[in-house]
Design a protein around this motif. Structure first.
Motif, PDB file in Angstrom:
ATOM      1  N   ASP A  52       0.848  -1.203   0.000  1.00 22.38           N
ATOM      2  CA  ASP A  52       0.000   0.000   0.000  1.00 22.38           C
ATOM      3  C   ASP A  52       0.876   1.243   0.000  1.00 22.38           C
ATOM      4  OD1 ASP A  52      -2.293  -1.504   0.195  1.00 22.38           O
ATOM      5  OD2 ASP A  52      -2.810  -0.884   2.230  1.00 22.38           O
ATOM      6  N   ALA A  53       0.490   2.227  -0.806  1.00 22.40           N
ATOM      7  CA  ALA A  53       1.172   3.521  -0.833  1.00 22.40           C
ATOM      8  C   ALA A  53       0.307   4.568  -0.140  1.00 22.40           C
ATOM      9  CB  ALA A  53       1.441   3.937  -2.278  1.00 22.40           C
ATOM     10  N   PRO A  54       0.895   5.691   0.273  1.00 24.21           N
ATOM     11  CA  PRO A  54       0.106   6.747   0.899  1.00 24.21           C
ATOM     12  C   PRO A  54      -1.085   7.206   0.063  1.00 24.21           C
ATOM     13  CG  PRO A  54       2.426   7.150   1.282  1.00 24.21           C
ATOM     14  CD  PRO A  54       2.344   5.976   0.352  1.00 24.21           C
ATOM     15  N   THR A 132      -2.128  -0.656  17.256  1.00 23.16           N
ATOM     16  CA  THR A 132      -2.736   0.593  17.713  1.00 23.16           C
ATOM     17  C   THR A 132      -2.171   1.760  16.912  1.00 23.16           C
ATOM     18  OG1 THR A 132      -1.028   0.997  19.382  1.00 23.16           O
ATOM     19  CG2 THR A 132      -2.936  -0.347  20.044  1.00 23.16           C
ATOM     20  N   ALA A 133      -2.883   2.867  16.943  1.00 22.48           N
ATOM     21  CA  ALA A 133      -2.403   4.069  16.264  1.00 22.48           C
ATOM     22  C   ALA A 133      -1.084   4.540  16.866  1.00 22.48           C
ATOM     23  CB  ALA A 133      -3.455   5.169  16.332  1.00 22.48           C
ATOM     24  N   ASP A 134      -0.918   4.392  18.190  1.00 23.08           N
ATOM     25  CA  ASP A 134       0.340   4.788  18.832  1.00 23.08           C
ATOM     26  C   ASP A 134       1.507   3.960  18.308  1.00 23.08           C
ATOM     27  OD1 ASP A 134      -0.798   6.777  20.346  1.00 23.08           O
ATOM     28  OD2 ASP A 134      -0.973   5.566  22.170  1.00 23.08           O
ATOM     29  N   ALA A 135       1.270   2.667  18.080  1.00 19.05           N
ATOM     30  CA  ALA A 135       2.320   1.819  17.531  1.00 19.05           C
ATOM     31  C   ALA A 135       2.711   2.286  16.137  1.00 19.05           C
ATOM     32  CB  ALA A 135       1.858   0.361  17.501  1.00 19.05           C
ATOM     33  N   ALA A 136       1.715   2.662  15.350  1.00 21.44           N
ATOM     34  CA  ALA A 136       1.996   3.153  13.997  1.00 21.44           C
ATOM     35  C   ALA A 136       2.755   4.470  14.039  1.00 21.44           C
ATOM     36  CB  ALA A 136       0.693   3.321  13.230  1.00 21.44           C
ATOM     37  N   ARG A 137       2.385   5.346  14.955  1.00 26.57           N
ATOM     38  CA  ARG A 137       3.099   6.630  15.066  1.00 26.57           C
ATOM     39  C   ARG A 137       4.544   6.411  15.499  1.00 26.57           C
ATOM     40  NH1 ARG A 137      -2.206   8.588  16.424  1.00 26.57           N
ATOM     41  NH2 ARG A 137      -2.048   7.869  18.579  1.00 26.57           N
ATOM     42  N   TRP A 138       4.781   5.425  16.363  1.00 22.33           N
ATOM     43  CA  TRP A 138       6.152   5.112  16.769  1.00 22.33           C
ATOM     44  C   TRP A 138       6.963   4.640  15.567  1.00 22.33           C
ATOM     45  CZ3 TRP A 138       8.370   0.002  17.293  1.00 22.33           C
ATOM     46  CH2 TRP A 138       9.664   0.013  17.825  1.00 22.33           C
ATOM     47  N   LEU A 139       6.371   3.767  14.741  1.00 21.31           N
ATOM     48  CA  LEU A 139       7.060   3.315  13.534  1.00 21.31           C
ATOM     49  C   LEU A 139       7.370   4.496  12.611  1.00 21.31           C
ATOM     50  CD1 LEU A 139       5.064   0.060  12.681  1.00 21.31           C
ATOM     51  CD2 LEU A 139       7.417   0.204  13.504  1.00 21.31           C
ATOM     52  N   ALA A 140       6.402   5.391  12.472  1.00 22.00           N
ATOM     53  CA  ALA A 140       6.613   6.558  11.614  1.00 22.00           C
ATOM     54  C   ALA A 140       7.754   7.426  12.146  1.00 22.00           C
ATOM     55  CB  ALA A 140       5.325   7.368  11.514  1.00 22.00           C
ATOM     56  N   GLU A 141       7.805   7.602  13.459  1.00 21.53           N
ATOM     57  CA  GLU A 141       8.885   8.396  14.058  1.00 21.53           C
ATOM     58  C   GLU A 141      10.242   7.745  13.812  1.00 21.53           C
ATOM     59  OE1 GLU A 141       7.756   8.621  18.127  1.00 21.53           O
ATOM     60  OE2 GLU A 141       6.093  10.016  17.762  1.00 21.53           O
ATOM     61  N   ALA A 174      -1.604   7.030  10.038  1.00 22.85           N
ATOM     62  CA  ALA A 174      -0.399   7.475  10.752  1.00 22.85           C
ATOM     63  C   ALA A 174       0.859   7.193   9.943  1.00 22.85           C
ATOM     64  CB  ALA A 174      -0.321   6.794  12.118  1.00 22.85           C
ATOM     65  N   LEU A 175       0.900   6.044   9.292  1.00 19.70           N
ATOM     66  CA  LEU A 175       2.066   5.710   8.474  1.00 19.70           C
ATOM     67  C   LEU A 175       2.079   6.494   7.170  1.00 19.70           C
ATOM     68  CD1 LEU A 175       2.087   1.866   9.128  1.00 19.70           C
ATOM     69  CD2 LEU A 175       3.854   3.484   9.828  1.00 19.70           C
ATOM     70  N   PHE A 176       0.927   6.633   6.539  1.00 19.11           N
ATOM     71  CA  PHE A 176       0.860   7.354   5.265  1.00 19.11           C
ATOM     72  C   PHE A 176       1.174   8.834   5.434  1.00 19.11           C
ATOM     73  CE2 PHE A 176      -2.371   4.117   3.377  1.00 19.11           C
ATOM     74  CZ  PHE A 176      -1.337   3.228   3.143  1.00 19.11           C
ATOM     75  N   ASP A 177       0.801   9.402   6.574  1.00 23.41           N
ATOM     76  CA  ASP A 177       1.119  10.810   6.815  1.00 23.41           C
ATOM     77  C   ASP A 177       2.629  11.046   6.840  1.00 23.41           C
ATOM     78  OD1 ASP A 177      -1.509  11.607   6.893  1.00 23.41           O
ATOM     79  OD2 ASP A 177      -1.671  11.616   9.076  1.00 23.41           O
ATOM     80  N   ALA A 178       3.385   9.985   7.122  1.00 27.28           N
ATOM     81  CA  ALA A 178       4.849  10.069   7.135  1.00 27.28           C
ATOM     82  C   ALA A 178       5.461   9.461   5.868  1.00 27.28           C
ATOM     83  CB  ALA A 178       5.394   9.358   8.371  1.00 27.28           C
ATOM     84  N   ASP A 179       4.616   9.226   4.849  1.00 35.34           N
ATOM     85  CA  ASP A 179       5.065   8.648   3.569  1.00 35.34           C
ATOM     86  C   ASP A 179       5.703   7.280   3.740  1.00 35.34           C
ATOM     87  OD1 ASP A 179       4.081  10.818   2.235  1.00 35.34           O
ATOM     88  OD2 ASP A 179       6.028  11.754   1.859  1.00 35.34           O
ATOM     89  N   ARG A 180       5.153   6.485   4.676  1.00 37.13           N
ATOM     90  CA  ARG A 180       5.630   5.117   4.861  1.00 37.13           C
ATOM     91  C   ARG A 180       4.785   4.153   4.031  1.00 37.13           C
ATOM     92  NH1 ARG A 180      10.038   6.790   5.789  1.00 37.13           N
ATOM     93  NH2 ARG A 180      10.622   4.582   5.853  1.00 37.13           N
ATOM     94  N   LEU A 181       5.301   2.950   3.812  1.00 41.71           N
ATOM     95  CA  LEU A 181       4.634   1.911   3.031  1.00 41.71           C
ATOM     96  C   LEU A 181       4.181   0.772   3.948  1.00 41.71           C
ATOM     97  CD1 LEU A 181       7.241   1.783   0.133  1.00 41.71           C
ATOM     98  CD2 LEU A 181       4.912   2.682  -0.051  1.00 41.71           C
ATOM     99  N   ILE A 182       3.157   0.039   3.491  1.00 39.21           N
ATOM    100  CA  ILE A 182       2.637  -1.096   4.252  1.00 39.21           C
ATOM    101  C   ILE A 182       2.559  -2.301   3.318  1.00 39.21           C
ATOM    102  CG2 ILE A 182       0.749  -2.003   5.658  1.00 39.21           C
ATOM    103  CD1 ILE A 182      -0.147   0.892   6.150  1.00 39.21           C
TER     104      ILE A 182
END
Length: 224
Positions: A52-54, A132-141, A174-182
């Protein structure tokens, strides 16, 4: 380096996200009847093992905007087994399961091993654990992409969903906002070592929100 194929083969009526058109893999010509062989594929961009892309949910980049190098990941596997159906996976669970030799700031992708790929083809597959969303935000960080052996890193709606579960796709967002891939619907992550290289190259088409991939892990002789 030893390769591990982490992809589900494309097949007619294989599992798809609820509400998605079914997949069709149909032989259209055969060598016996036509002198050549062709196959028609009818599938969604999110079919099977895919990335998946952003652009899937945001105005971020589509897959065709990522270079091939961006689809080759230095990855680490975090083994959360055994998992319960619809279990929440938070930041602490990811941190505590990280191999001691792995620094999340030095990898490109975290592969979350739930073992849920063993339910592929069963209704239970959609009652998978989720982040969780917090886990995703940690990955993005950590500037880290995500790989899962489930159909979705967010909870998938089924009749077994709990009212307390989040609506929508907070992990994706949360991941897409940081331009991450899934990378979703991986299989066989239990076979790869703690640290490996993942190649997941998509089909090339314009404005791609997602694409099926042949996901292949490459690893040395390290043992899990």
């Amino acid at each position: 380096m030893q390769p591990f194929d982490l992809s589900h083969p494309l097949a007619t009526d294989m599992p798809v996200y609820p509400g998605t058109e079914p997949i069709g893999v149909e032989r259209r010509a055969t060598r016996e009847a036509d002198g050549y062989q062709t196959t028609r594929l009818d599938l969604d961009s999110h079919a099977g093992t895919h990335v998946d892309a952003p652009a899937h949910l945001t105005d971020g980049p589509s897959l065709d905007e990522f270079t091939p190098d961006r689809l080759r990941f230095e990855a680490a596997a975090v083994d959360l087994r055994p998992c319960d159906p619809r279990e929440r996976v938070g930041v602490d669970a990811l941190r505590d399961s990280l191999p001691g030799v792995v620094d999340p700031d030095e990898i490109d992708l975290l592969a979350v091993v739930t073992g849920w790929d063993r339910y592929w083809g069963e209704e239970r597959y959609f009652d998978h654990p989720y982040l969780t969303a917090d886990a995703a935000r940690w990955l993005a960080e950590c500037e880290c992409d995500l790989g899962v052996d489930t159909v979705n890193p967010d909870p998938t709606p089924t009749e077994n969903a709990d009212p307390s579960e989040p609506d929508g796709f907070p992990v994706h967002e949360a991941l897409f906002d940081a331009d991450r891939l899934i990378v979703e619907n991986l299989r066989g992550l239990d076979r790869v070592p703690n640290h490996f290289e993942l190649h997941a190259y998509p089909l090339q088409f314009a404005d791609a929100d997602a694409s099926p991939v042949r996901a292949v892990a490459y690893a040395g002789n390290e043992e899990r």
